[in-house]
Design an enzyme around this catalytic site. Structure first.
Site, PDB file in Angstrom:
ATOM      1  N   MET A 333       0.836  -1.204   0.000  1.00  0.00           N
ATOM      2  CA  MET A 333       0.000   0.000   0.000  1.00  0.00           C
ATOM      3  C   MET A 333       0.877   1.263   0.000  1.00  0.00           C
ATOM      4  O   MET A 333       0.573   2.233  -0.677  1.00  0.00           O
ATOM      5  CB  MET A 333      -0.929   0.011   1.205  1.00  0.00           C
ATOM      6  CG  MET A 333      -2.012   1.066   1.103  1.00  0.00           C
ATOM      7  SD  MET A 333      -2.767   1.380   2.705  1.00  0.00           S
ATOM      8  CE  MET A 333      -1.401   2.050   3.598  1.00  0.00           C
ATOM      9  N   GLY A 334       1.974   1.211   0.754  1.00  0.00           N
ATOM     10  CA  GLY A 334       2.907   2.344   0.773  1.00  0.00           C
ATOM     11  C   GLY A 334       3.464   2.616  -0.617  1.00  0.00           C
ATOM     12  O   GLY A 334       3.465   3.749  -1.093  1.00  0.00           O
ATOM     13  N   TRP A 336       2.099   1.831  -3.379  1.00  0.00           N
ATOM     14  CA  TRP A 336       1.026   2.336  -4.236  1.00  0.00           C
ATOM     15  C   TRP A 336       0.906   3.858  -4.087  1.00  0.00           C
ATOM     16  O   TRP A 336       0.691   4.570  -5.067  1.00  0.00           O
ATOM     17  CB  TRP A 336      -0.322   1.672  -3.910  1.00  0.00           C
ATOM     18  CG  TRP A 336      -1.441   2.434  -4.527  1.00  0.00           C
ATOM     19  CD1 TRP A 336      -1.733   2.518  -5.867  1.00  0.00           C
ATOM     20  CD2 TRP A 336      -2.366   3.301  -3.863  1.00  0.00           C
ATOM     21  NE1 TRP A 336      -2.790   3.379  -6.064  1.00  0.00           N
ATOM     22  CE2 TRP A 336      -3.191   3.869  -4.853  1.00  0.00           C
ATOM     23  CE3 TRP A 336      -2.579   3.635  -2.525  1.00  0.00           C
ATOM     24  CZ2 TRP A 336      -4.226   4.763  -4.550  1.00  0.00           C
ATOM     25  CZ3 TRP A 336      -3.597   4.521  -2.225  1.00  0.00           C
ATOM     26  CH2 TRP A 336      -4.401   5.071  -3.233  1.00  0.00           C
ATOM     27  N   HIS A 337       1.072   4.376  -2.865  1.00  0.00           N
ATOM     28  CA  HIS A 337       0.974   5.825  -2.684  1.00  0.00           C
ATOM     29  C   HIS A 337       2.038   6.550  -3.491  1.00  0.00           C
ATOM     30  O   HIS A 337       1.835   7.673  -3.937  1.00  0.00           O
ATOM     31  CB  HIS A 337       1.094   6.183  -1.199  1.00  0.00           C
ATOM     32  CG  HIS A 337      -0.188   6.038  -0.444  1.00  0.00           C
ATOM     33  ND1 HIS A 337      -1.302   6.795  -0.723  1.00  0.00           N
ATOM     34  CD2 HIS A 337      -0.551   5.224   0.568  1.00  0.00           C
ATOM     35  CE1 HIS A 337      -2.284   6.449   0.088  1.00  0.00           C
ATOM     36  NE2 HIS A 337      -1.862   5.492   0.877  1.00  0.00           N
ATOM     37  N   GLY A 338       3.164   5.898  -3.666  1.00  0.00           N
ATOM     38  CA  GLY A 338       4.229   6.509  -4.457  1.00  0.00           C
ATOM     39  C   GLY A 338       5.562   5.937  -4.049  1.00  0.00           C
ATOM     40  O   GLY A 338       5.747   5.542  -2.903  1.00  0.00           O
TER      41      GLY A 338
END
Lengths: 408, 79
Positions: A333-334, A336-338
């Site tokens: 998920m981290g 995915w944020h960038g």
């Protein structure tokens, strides 16, 4: 060839009060038809298309081309896989389809990290939210719970206008069931009532509270914190809380708009926030914060990884399995944020936080009798969770990148 | 042993919870099931009844009570 698009005015979703005026006026025929139990399918599609085009008009025109290309890419993958799945079920074909589905987004996310901050030409506003929707469809097709769907249903779900840019992330079967069945009058009136309430709550969050925290307070505390410098200082603690509240009011406000407009169109898009700052622990927090994203990760990443790990008996102990998967899930998920150190460490922070939280919950269950449980301990739990979450938002904000490494 | 008893046994063994007097209660709300527990339950049910349970079926709306789980297992046995 694209001059017409360059010449049109750009209209960001829910960007300013004017947007709502256009939206409400154009949605009126839909409301009246819904009231009489009819769905104006064609009219709805045309209105949606207009708003999507305007979202990418003017200087953003290249993103419109990227969106069209992306949709074609998704159509090819999802429909080919659905056709294949009717005949066979090889897991490598499935993994391949998921990989190809995620590939464009992975390129978009990796490009800035590899090219000193340039953005990829295949990116556009909302690309990840389209990816979440179609990967969900691939997974449900593999599971055999999603069998038949038409081209129109697919496009409608993928390009549902109120939620196209930033969610909430709906699920195909839920969305399509809503779409095919027009709510009866009492229910629709009830939805309209909620929609009006959500719109005004959204105005309060986004145009007043988020403005106060994000535009008035944040630049000042940031300036003070940077002037002090060092590893940590008092104004940085201020940045942490101010940024955290801005993040919440901005995104929760946006989500309320998206849900409200969906309701007006007779679709019960799931809520994204449920009083997250009253969470009693981190697990509880993720059931209240950006819920449609955390539930997506829970259903399509966490549970699937746990399944694979347990089927192949990678770890003997169930708590080791869940711990490893928590960290993996949150780290993904981290990313995915960038692809920046602060987003990735935000993910790892929450992964480890979930492991500690899980350990504590087990400890609590074993020592039920010895541990006090009252109003005070509950308040303390909320207080601790709130501050842990705020600390994670300070990481997420990227402000530490400015404070420590002077990257502006 | 019938399906009902077997399912209740599995839930009892996995989560140390006797749910026989709360057959229609939401097991997620009751704190018996969570995502981790759901996967464990799926694997146990699959082994016990020799069925295949799709993870997407195991959603929080479809398989959230003891009765719904029992019904679901029976349905999948008849496929």
């Amino acid at each position: 060839m694209m001059d017409w698009l360059k010449a049109l005015p750009n209209l960001q979703p829910y960007g300013d009060p004017q947007y709502f005026v256009y939206l409400v006026v154009l949605l009126m025929p839909i409301v009246i038809a819904m009231f009489f139990g009819k769905r104006l399918k064609w009219y709805e599609s045309i209105i949606s298309l207009i708003f999507i085009v305007l979202m990418f008009a003017g200087t953003h025109w290249q993103q419109f081309i990227a969106l069209c290309a992306y949709i074609i890419w998704q159509i090819i993958i999802v429909f080919s896989y659905a056709a294949y799945r009717k005949k066979a079920d090889n897991k490598w074909i499935f993994y391949g389809a998921v990989f190809l589905d995620i590939l464009p987004l992975a390129i978009v996310k990796l490009t800035p990290a590899l090219t000193m901050g340039k953005s990829s030409i295949i990116g556009f506003l909302g690309i990840s939210y389209l990816m979440f929707r179609s990967v969900g469809m691939l997974m449900e097709t593999r599971d055999g719970v999603l069998k038949e769907f038409t081209f129109n249903q697919f496009l409608r779900f993928m390009l549902f206008m109120p939620t196209i840019s930033s969610g909430p992330i709906d699920r195909f079967r839920r969305f399509t069931a809503d779409y095919e069945q027009v709510p009866d009058r009492t229910r629709y009136l009830n939805m309209l009532e909620k929609a009006v309430y959500y719109l005004f709550l959204g105005f309060l969050y986004k145009f007043i509270l988020s403005y106060i925290f994000g535009s008035l307070l944040l630049p000042n505390v940031e300036h003070m914190a940077l002037a002090r410098g060092g590893l940590i200082n008092l104004p940085t603690i201020g940045v942490m809380y101010v940024y955290g509240f801005d993040l919440f009011f901005d995104f929760a406000g946006y989500s309320l708009f998206a849900v409200a407009i969906s309701y007006i169109m007779g679709i019960e898009t799931p809520m994204n926030f449920n009083k997250p700052f009253l969470a009693k622990n981190l697990k509880d927090f993720w059931n209240r914060w950006h819920m449609s994203l955390s539930f997506w990760f829970r259903d399509f990443v966490f549970m699937r990884l746990v399944m694979v790990f347990m089927r192949h008996k990678i770890f003997k102990n169930r708590n080791v399995t869940s711990g490893v998967v928590y960290v993996l899930n949150m780290t993904i998920m981290g990313f995915w944020h960038g692809v920046t150190w602060y987003y990735v460490s935000y993910g790892i922070f929450h992964g480890l936080g979930m492991v500690i939280n899980d350990w504590w919950l087990r400890y609590k269950r074993r020592h039920k009798e010895q541990l006090p449980k009252n109003k005070f301990t509950e308040m303390l739990a909320i207080f601790i969770t709130f501050n842990v979450v705020m600390l994670s938002f300070l990481l997420f904000s990227g402000f530490l990148d400015k404070l420590w490494f002077h990257n502006y | 042993m019938n399906v009902k008893e077997a399912v209740l046994n599995i839930i009892n063994e996995l989560f140390m919870a006797d749910v026989s007097n709360m057959m229609d209660d939401d097991l997620f709300d009751a704190g018996v099931l969570d995502s981790m527990g759901t996967v464990e339950l799926v694997l146990e049910l699959e082994a016990k009844f020799n069925i295949k349970i799709p993870v997407s079926e195991m959603g929080r709306d479809d398989w959230n009570t003891a009765n719904k789980i029992i019904e679901g297992v029976k349905e999948l046995q008849n496929v």
